[in-house]
Design a protein around this motif. Structure first.
Motif, PDB file in Angstrom:
ATOM      1  N   UNK A   1      42.601  64.717   1.242  1.00  0.00           N
ATOM      2  CA  UNK A   1      41.702  65.071   2.345  1.00  0.00           C
ATOM      3  C   UNK A   1      41.392  63.866   3.236  1.00  0.00           C
ATOM      4  N   UNK A   2      42.135  62.758   3.048  1.00  0.00           N
ATOM      5  CA  UNK A   2      41.886  61.559   3.843  1.00  0.00           C
ATOM      6  C   UNK A   2      43.136  61.156   4.610  1.00  0.00           C
ATOM      7  N   UNK A   3      42.981  60.177   5.503  1.00  0.00           N
ATOM      8  CA  UNK A   3      44.133  59.691   6.266  1.00  0.00           C
ATOM      9  C   UNK A   3      44.669  58.402   5.652  1.00  0.00           C
ATOM     10  N   UNK A   4      44.577  58.288   4.327  1.00  0.00           N
ATOM     11  CA  UNK A   4      44.963  57.036   3.659  1.00  0.00           C
ATOM     12  C   UNK A   4      46.415  56.656   3.961  1.00  0.00           C
ATOM     13  N   UNK A   5      46.612  55.415   4.411  1.00  0.00           N
ATOM     14  CA  UNK A   5      47.961  54.873   4.614  1.00  0.00           C
ATOM     15  C   UNK A   5      47.921  53.387   4.279  1.00  0.00           C
ATOM     16  N   UNK A   6      48.844  52.612   4.817  1.00  0.00           N
ATOM     17  CA  UNK A   6      48.889  51.187   4.454  1.00  0.00           C
ATOM     18  C   UNK A   6      47.607  50.454   4.845  1.00  0.00           C
TER      19      UNK A   6
ATOM     20  N   UNK B   1      44.647  51.738   4.967  1.00  0.00           N
ATOM     21  CA  UNK B   1      43.640  52.149   3.996  1.00  0.00           C
ATOM     22  C   UNK B   1      43.814  51.448   2.669  1.00  0.00           C
ATOM     23  N   UNK B   2      45.079  51.145   2.352  1.00  0.00           N
ATOM     24  CA  UNK B   2      45.373  50.469   1.085  1.00  0.00           C
ATOM     25  C   UNK B   2      44.788  49.066   1.084  1.00  0.00           C
ATOM     26  N   UNK B   3      44.831  48.410   2.262  1.00  0.00           N
ATOM     27  CA  UNK B   3      44.331  47.041   2.356  1.00  0.00           C
ATOM     28  C   UNK B   3      42.809  47.027   2.484  1.00  0.00           C
ATOM     29  N   UNK B   4      42.255  48.035   3.119  1.00  0.00           N
ATOM     30  CA  UNK B   4      40.819  48.035   3.388  1.00  0.00           C
ATOM     31  C   UNK B   4      40.298  49.466   3.186  1.00  0.00           C
ATOM     32  N   UNK B   5      39.608  49.673   2.047  1.00  0.00           N
ATOM     33  CA  UNK B   5      39.198  51.034   1.704  1.00  0.00           C
ATOM     34  C   UNK B   5      38.207  51.614   2.708  1.00  0.00           C
ATOM     35  N   UNK B   6      37.484  50.741   3.431  1.00  0.00           N
ATOM     36  CA  UNK B   6      36.482  51.267   4.361  1.00  0.00           C
ATOM     37  C   UNK B   6      37.144  51.904   5.591  1.00  0.00           C
ATOM     38  N   UNK B   7      38.445  51.627   5.768  1.00  0.00           N
ATOM     39  CA  UNK B   7      39.145  52.195   6.920  1.00  0.00           C
ATOM     40  C   UNK B   7      39.580  53.644   6.679  1.00  0.00           C
ATOM     41  N   UNK B   8      39.418  54.123   5.422  1.00  0.00           N
ATOM     42  CA  UNK B   8      39.871  55.477   5.106  1.00  0.00           C
ATOM     43  C   UNK B   8      38.860  56.485   5.630  1.00  0.00           C
ATOM     44  N   UNK B   9      39.363  57.493   6.337  1.00  0.00           N
ATOM     45  CA  UNK B   9      38.462  58.529   6.862  1.00  0.00           C
ATOM     46  C   UNK B   9      38.791  59.884   6.243  1.00  0.00           C
ATOM     47  N   UNK B  10      37.735  60.670   5.979  1.00  0.00           N
ATOM     48  CA  UNK B  10      37.972  62.044   5.541  1.00  0.00           C
ATOM     49  C   UNK B  10      38.358  62.879   6.739  1.00  0.00           C
TER      50      UNK B  10
END
Lengths: 295, 283
Positions: free
Chosen positions: A37-42, A44-53
């Motif tokens: 349910x998130x836009x996790x990509x590279x 997001x892998x480096x910085x978890x706060x960049x992950x958005x639902x």
């Protein structure tokens, strides 16, 4: 005296495996569900706060992705052709081996089983050579019979069939062994009674053997179908999904999006679609099996 | 018994004819099954030119070891082999952990036992594609990507192995355990000195299967190892297929090097391996 000593001992024995299974099988399901349910990509892998639902967007995108659609159709092709083929061939080999009276037939068990223990990368490399259009053995042998060369891995439909042939070759062994074990479990007295009644070999096979193998056939068809739904190594090594994604399976689609394009959330959503398909297919099979036994 | 004898006596010709037909069909099929292996082995010892030759030769005209030598001298097959053996070694640790868990579930009664065992079995139904990405993220979070530990941990233990060990160890009589406990042995020593020796047969079979699985391991080394120094033989071979796409002699040598040890082990232990599946298939 032993009472309290024993109460800790079992946990000590099961703890290491349970911890590993929890970390690498159970928690991952929850993690996969969340990241789907998130836009996790590279990033997001480096910085978890960049992950958005992003809610259901991955799921909506993936089912409308034309390559995913193609991958589903290819996987269906593999399942619809591959599953009956593997079951029919391994059952036929098992029946033939079981008919043999000489001890020599045990050798055939070994021969037909051999491909299933060998490394999938190595055999895919070997078959890639056999399938080579100009110097491969298959087209040479066909040429000897005055048959035009087959575009084994370059034609979209033929490439799928070529991969099925390779997977069939690898898949016979294990299923054959399960069938032979089931065949040896059928009481001899059934055949003796049938022979007394004058039943011929064909009648014995259709009236005794096949009905008695019903459970084994059910087991093999479920495990084979789940295996084909997860078809991965053969297309990955031999064709890498080509030509033009005509051999891309759903598993290969997930792998490619997850590890080559690093679209982790998107790939996780795709994997849940596959998971749902596997559960649905298994449930349908169980339903059909229950109906069979009701009759 | 008498009835089958008279039946056989009544139709002796049909019986032998059938045996012959069955034998011929199985032989033809068997030749097709081993053909790729035969082709691989012979091609591995041909020169690069001979492999490209039309019409192809079956036996190598000029027998050469250059391809095999090439793998070790100019490519990193020595490193791949070492890594593969490390993976195999670790998978034996996994086998030992499976045996421990099988013993825990088979020979003790404890709170939550059935629920925990069902949980173990449930992990068998989770497809690898679903866990693949989150496991990679977990390994990455623990800084285990591109390490040997990261390669071996995800597949270290498995529900199927635990299940087989539990089935086998359930048949060991409780009296035997009680006797060793009365002698003052600890639970751990009971496991090591009584249970494991009794479970020799299943340990042997599982050991062979573990070796084969470790030797063949592909997916996790592929995902976790970024560095060629950590590649296993299968990952190295798939790399070789990409880099030397046209050099089939070299590819066949690499494949033969991976496949032949397994075929030898399999033929040697085939009775045990096939019976193991027969037993687990029936239960």
């Amino acid at each position: 005296m032993r009472g309290y000593g024993n109460s800790k001992a079992p946990y000590f024995f099961i703890a290491p495996t349970l911890i590993l299974l929890t970390i690498f099988s159970l928690i991952p399901i929850a993690v996969a569900l969340v990241i789907s349910f998130t836009d996790m990509d590279l990033t997001g892998l480096a910085d978890y706060s960049a992950i958005k639902f992003i809610g259901l967007r991955n799921y909506i995108d993936v089912v409308s992705d034309p390559i995913f659609g193609k991958a589903i159709l290819n996987t269906l092709f593999y399942v619809i052709i591959g599953v009956p083929l593997v079951i029919a061939v391994s059952l036929a080999v098992a029946l033939l081996i079981n008919l043999g009276k000489s001890r020599l037939y045990k050798v055939f068990r070994v021969v037909y089983y051999m491909p299933s223990v060998t490394n999938v990368v190595a055999v895919a490399v070997v078959w890639g050579y056999l399938y080579n259009p100009s110097i491969g053995l298959f087209n040479y042998l066909l040429g000897k019979l005055h048959i035009a060369g087959v575009p084994w891995l370059t034609d979209p439909v033929m490439a799928k069939i070529s991969l099925i042939i390779l997977a069939l070759w690898r898949g016979i062994g294990l299923n054959m062994i399960i069938f032979i074990a089931a065949l040896q479990g059928i009481p001899k007295s059934y055949y003796e009674a049938a022979q007394l009644d004058g039943a011929n070999l064909w009648q014995q096979m259709t009236r005794i053997t096949l009905p008695m193998l019903r459970y084994a056939i059910f087991f093999v068809s479920i495990t084979t179908m789940i295996g084909w739904l997860q078809f991965f190594e053969e297309p990955f090594i031999m064709t890498n999904g080509g030509p033009l994604d005509s051999t891309t399976s759903v598993s290969l689609f997930i792998y490619r999006n997850g590890f080559q394009l690093s679209h982790f959330g998107y790939a996780a959503a795709g994997s849940f679609v596959l998971f749902a398909a596997i559960i649905a297919v298994t449930l349908i099979q169980f339903r059909m099996q229950n109906k069979d036994t009701d009759l | 018994m008498r009835t089958t004898n008279t039946q056989a006596a009544r139709r002796p010709n049909r019986g032998t004819a059938l045996q012959w037909i069955v034998g011929v069909i199985l032989t033809v099929g068997g030749i097709l099954v081993v053909l790729p292996f035969v082709w691989m082995i012979f091609s591995a010892f041909k020169t690069e030119a001979e492999v490209m030759q039309i019409p192809p030769t079956l036996f190598p005209e000029t027998f050469t070891m250059d391809n095999l030598r090439n793998l070790f001298e100019n490519m990193n097959f020595m490193v791949y082999l070492r890594n593969t053996l490390i993976v195999v070694l670790f998978s034996f640790v996994g086998l030992f952990l499976n045996a421990m868990a099988g013993f825990g579930f088979a020979k003790y009664r404890f709170k939550g036992q059935n629920k925990l065992f069902l949980l173990v079995l449930a992990t068998m139904m989770i497809p690898g594609q679903v866990t693949m990405i989150p496991v990679y993220l977990i390994l990455n979070y623990s800084h285990l990507t591109n390490t040997m530990i990261g390669i071996v941990l995800p597949g270290l233990v498995g529900a199927f192995g635990i299940f087989l060990f539990r089935q086998f160890m359930s048949t060991i009589p409780d009296e035997l355990l009680e006797a060793t406990r009365l002698d003052g042995a600890s639970e751990w020593r009971t496991f090591l000195q009584i249970i494991l020796p009794i479970s020799k047969s299943i340990l042997a079979v599982q050991g062979i299967l573990t070796f084969i699985a470790g030797w063949n391991s592909f997916l996790w080394p592929l995902i976790v190892a970024n560095d060629e120094k950590l590649y296993t033989l299968s990952v190295g071979l798939s790399l070789l297929k990409g880099q030397y796409a046209g050099n089939y002699a070299l590819q066949m040598a690499g494949s033969a090097f991976m496949v032949i040890p397994i075929i030898i082990i399999f033929v040697f232990f085939q009775r045990h391996i096939i019976e193991n599946y027969s037993i687990s298939g029936m239960k």
